[in-house]
Design an enzyme around this catalytic site. Sequence first.
Site, PDB file in Angstrom:
ATOM      1  N   ASN A 151       0.868  -1.180   0.000  1.00  0.00           N
ATOM      2  CA  ASN A 151       0.000   0.000   0.000  1.00  0.00           C
ATOM      3  C   ASN A 151       0.907   1.234   0.000  1.00  0.00           C
ATOM      4  O   ASN A 151       1.476   1.589   1.022  1.00  0.00           O
ATOM      5  CB  ASN A 151      -0.886  -0.022   1.263  1.00  0.00           C
ATOM      6  CG  ASN A 151      -1.758   1.221   1.362  1.00  0.00           C
ATOM      7  OD1 ASN A 151      -1.895   1.975   0.405  1.00  0.00           O
ATOM      8  ND2 ASN A 151      -2.345   1.438   2.534  1.00  0.00           N
ATOM      9  N   TRP A 152       1.007   1.853  -1.157  1.00  0.00           N
ATOM     10  CA  TRP A 152       1.906   3.015  -1.271  1.00  0.00           C
ATOM     11  C   TRP A 152       1.294   4.279  -0.672  1.00  0.00           C
ATOM     12  O   TRP A 152       1.962   5.294  -0.559  1.00  0.00           O
ATOM     13  CB  TRP A 152       2.235   3.276  -2.750  1.00  0.00           C
ATOM     14  CG  TRP A 152       3.203   2.321  -3.358  1.00  0.00           C
ATOM     15  CD1 TRP A 152       3.761   1.204  -2.777  1.00  0.00           C
ATOM     16  CD2 TRP A 152       3.754   2.391  -4.680  1.00  0.00           C
ATOM     17  NE1 TRP A 152       4.610   0.590  -3.669  1.00  0.00           N
ATOM     18  CE2 TRP A 152       4.623   1.302  -4.838  1.00  0.00           C
ATOM     19  CE3 TRP A 152       3.588   3.265  -5.756  1.00  0.00           C
ATOM     20  CZ2 TRP A 152       5.331   1.065  -6.020  1.00  0.00           C
ATOM     21  CZ3 TRP A 152       4.276   3.043  -6.934  1.00  0.00           C
ATOM     22  CH2 TRP A 152       5.149   1.948  -7.061  1.00  0.00           C
ATOM     23  N   LYS A 153       0.025   4.226  -0.341  1.00  0.00           N
ATOM     24  CA  LYS A 153      -0.687   5.409   0.187  1.00  0.00           C
ATOM     25  C   LYS A 153      -0.491   6.592  -0.771  1.00  0.00           C
ATOM     26  O   LYS A 153      -0.493   6.389  -1.973  1.00  0.00           O
ATOM     27  CB  LYS A 153      -0.233   5.727   1.604  1.00  0.00           C
ATOM     28  CG  LYS A 153      -0.217   4.487   2.499  1.00  0.00           C
ATOM     29  CD  LYS A 153      -0.050   4.825   3.943  1.00  0.00           C
ATOM     30  CE  LYS A 153       0.166   3.543   4.724  1.00  0.00           C
ATOM     31  NZ  LYS A 153      -0.107   3.672   6.132  1.00  0.00           N
ATOM     32  N   HIS A 195      -9.685   1.083   4.519  1.00  0.00           N
ATOM     33  CA  HIS A 195      -8.429   1.302   5.247  1.00  0.00           C
ATOM     34  C   HIS A 195      -8.689   2.274   6.392  1.00  0.00           C
ATOM     35  O   HIS A 195      -9.478   3.205   6.262  1.00  0.00           O
ATOM     36  CB  HIS A 195      -7.364   1.859   4.290  1.00  0.00           C
ATOM     37  CG  HIS A 195      -5.999   1.834   4.899  1.00  0.00           C
ATOM     38  ND1 HIS A 195      -5.582   2.793   5.790  1.00  0.00           N
ATOM     39  CD2 HIS A 195      -4.969   0.957   4.767  1.00  0.00           C
ATOM     40  CE1 HIS A 195      -4.344   2.506   6.181  1.00  0.00           C
ATOM     41  NE2 HIS A 195      -3.956   1.394   5.575  1.00  0.00           N
ATOM     42  N   GLU A 252      -7.111   4.691   7.498  1.00  0.00           N
ATOM     43  CA  GLU A 252      -6.878   6.119   7.218  1.00  0.00           C
ATOM     44  C   GLU A 252      -8.083   6.728   6.517  1.00  0.00           C
ATOM     45  O   GLU A 252      -8.405   7.893   6.726  1.00  0.00           O
ATOM     46  CB  GLU A 252      -5.586   6.284   6.396  1.00  0.00           C
ATOM     47  CG  GLU A 252      -4.363   6.054   7.276  1.00  0.00           C
ATOM     48  CD  GLU A 252      -3.154   5.488   6.572  1.00  0.00           C
ATOM     49  OE1 GLU A 252      -3.100   5.486   5.327  1.00  0.00           O
ATOM     50  OE2 GLU A 252      -2.239   5.016   7.285  1.00  0.00           O
ATOM     51  N   GLU A 278      -5.647  -5.158  10.575  1.00  0.00           N
ATOM     52  CA  GLU A 278      -4.670  -4.087  10.776  1.00  0.00           C
ATOM     53  C   GLU A 278      -5.003  -3.320  12.052  1.00  0.00           C
ATOM     54  O   GLU A 278      -5.855  -2.412  12.029  1.00  0.00           O
ATOM     55  CB  GLU A 278      -4.713  -3.110   9.603  1.00  0.00           C
ATOM     56  CG  GLU A 278      -4.326  -3.715   8.284  1.00  0.00           C
ATOM     57  CD  GLU A 278      -3.695  -2.675   7.369  1.00  0.00           C
ATOM     58  OE1 GLU A 278      -2.529  -2.844   7.018  1.00  0.00           O
ATOM     59  OE2 GLU A 278      -4.367  -1.693   7.035  1.00  0.00           O
ATOM     60  N   GLY A 315       2.004   2.306  10.687  1.00  0.00           N
ATOM     61  CA  GLY A 315       2.915   3.437  10.503  1.00  0.00           C
ATOM     62  C   GLY A 315       3.586   3.915  11.779  1.00  0.00           C
ATOM     63  O   GLY A 315       4.161   5.002  11.805  1.00  0.00           O
ATOM     64  N   SER A 350       3.094  -1.993  10.522  1.00  0.00           N
ATOM     65  CA  SER A 350       4.542  -1.927  10.789  1.00  0.00           C
ATOM     66  C   SER A 350       5.268  -3.233  10.491  1.00  0.00           C
ATOM     67  O   SER A 350       6.159  -3.652  11.239  1.00  0.00           O
ATOM     68  CB  SER A 350       4.802  -1.478  12.235  1.00  0.00           C
ATOM     69  OG  SER A 350       4.348  -0.156  12.414  1.00  0.00           O
ATOM     70  N   GLY A 385       2.691  -1.085   4.317  1.00  0.00           N
ATOM     71  CA  GLY A 385       2.712   0.325   3.945  1.00  0.00           C
ATOM     72  C   GLY A 385       4.142   0.811   3.772  1.00  0.00           C
ATOM     73  O   GLY A 385       4.768   0.608   2.739  1.00  0.00           O
ATOM     74  N   GLY A 386       4.675   1.437   4.832  1.00  0.00           N
ATOM     75  CA  GLY A 386       6.002   2.068   4.779  1.00  0.00           C
ATOM     76  C   GLY A 386       7.086   1.220   4.134  1.00  0.00           C
ATOM     77  O   GLY A 386       7.826   1.713   3.270  1.00  0.00           O
TER      78      GLY A 386
END
Length: 255
Positions: A7-9, A97, A99, A171, A177, A217, A237-238
């Site tokens: 997930n590159w956001k 998600h 976010e 999640e 994150g 994470s 993600g990150g």
Amino acid sequence: MKLIVANWKCNPSTLSEAKSLFNEVKKRIEEIYSKKNLNSEIVICPPFIYLSELQSSTYRFYLGAQDCFWEEKGAFTGEISPLMLRKLGCHYVILGHSERRRYLKETNQMIAKKIVAALKFRLRPILCIGETLEERKQEKTAYILKTQLRESLELVISYKLSVSNLVIAYEPVWAIGTGNNCSVDEAMTSLMFIKRQLLNLYPKKNPNKIKILYGGSVNSKNAKEYINVGFDGLLIGGASLKSREFIKIIHFIQS
Ligand code: PEP
């Protein structure tokens, strides 16, 4: 077959950076595949505007989106439909998600409609569920997971749609994150709970076909632990923005 989703956001900032990250990952996956049988499916979910520039014909390497609307087309300013995504070559779509729930106030009812629309256009929805830190402190994790599953899957159940294309991502919001990943024991408790809930929701179908991923994470040091305790894959993600780290994770899952 494990499922590893990037997930590159809202990253990276330019198309050329997106292309170089995508191509690096693609090249390494092709190398891995040429040496041994790739036992994972890899999905890259970039921002919408890069999708048409990042086409992939590589085996088991797919494109996904980070959201979609529930209608096919029409007067819905700013929205992207599942039909458009499918036509661009997407196979997956992340839905619900945390976010989006937090910043855009997405509800389980909205997510339920999006899941049905995604399935209609043969996109595999990756439904994200998980408790916030506050909910965890109040020992409400089970209640939150149960409610998110029941309400988000309500329409899939009432329309009697097949569950085989569904993916669930557990999640914990407090782990996303933050570098503070969920302990494997705690994640496993939630995994078992989710499996039980799916059995309750789909007593006549075979909910074991639904893949359940862990996200929050994940890095190359902890990735394999979640697979070892029974998760079917990871939502990352990150760490998916650093090609070397992401490839390391893929390598560890293979081994
Ligand atoms: C995510 O965006 O779904 C996620 C899990 O992010 P991170 O890996 O950075 O925690």
